[in-house]
Structures are given as structure tokens and as C-alpha cells.
Design a protein around this motif. Sequence first.
Motif: not given
Length: 138
Positions: A98-107
Motif C-alpha cells: 500500500s506504500g512505496a516500501q517492501l518491509c519485514r512481515n509483508e506477504i
Amino acid sequence: MMKKTIVVAALMAVSGAACATANTDTEMSEKVAARLAEFEPTGKVETCLSTVRVRSIDALDDYRFLVRTGVNDYYLNEVSGRCSGAGRAGNRLQYTISGAQLCRNEIIQVVDNTTGFMVGSCGLGSFQELAEKPAKTE
């Protein structure tokens, strides 16, 4: 907020047969260990990476992804649990953010390219920065 689904052309570094040779689920195959031996950890860990920086995600096996963010910039991501089918040729990785980053815990979803069906999913871990080891000269 607009959500984006991103499909990653996952370069499969190991075949299903190589994954099957490991003695336990999380044990590294020789091929994965050899690929990771090309790098050394820098000690720097990121919880998120800008999706603009992500060039490729290479599924080394069902537990480890090599994320390339520049010409020679790499991160190792060890997923939480198992990302069933990620290391199998013929599958691709995709994720929705939903944003512009790929983060820890993203599926991350693993999708069979032939059928279009999701065959696995997992949550990302932290991004561990790697430095390429200098080429050995003989």
C-alpha cells in the motif's frame, strides 16, 4: 490509499531437485550455500527497502531470497516460515503493497506461471545487507 500488486520475475537459482537434497526443511543445499559464499554480511539490517530500489528478487530456495537493489547491492531475506514453491522453476513471486516500501512481515505470494494459481506464501524477514567478496586471483 492505493494498493499496488507487484509481480517479480523471480530468477530461480535452484531447481526443485536441488531443494529436495537438503536433510531438513531449512538446511541449505550446496548450491544455495555456494551462491551465498560469494557474499559476506555487512552487519547492516534494514526493515524496509524502497520498491524503486528493488531490481530483482532471486528465490534461492523456499526460505531465502537474494534481493538486488543496485548494480552490486544485495540483501539476504530469510522469510518467516516456508515460502512453499518459491525455489521451484516455473513459479513467480508477487506481492501487494500500500506504500512505496517492501518491509519485514509483508506477504509474498508464490504463483504457478502455468496455472496462475497461488501455490504458497510467506512473510518477509529483515533485509540483511551483503557485500560481494572480491574475485580471487590465482
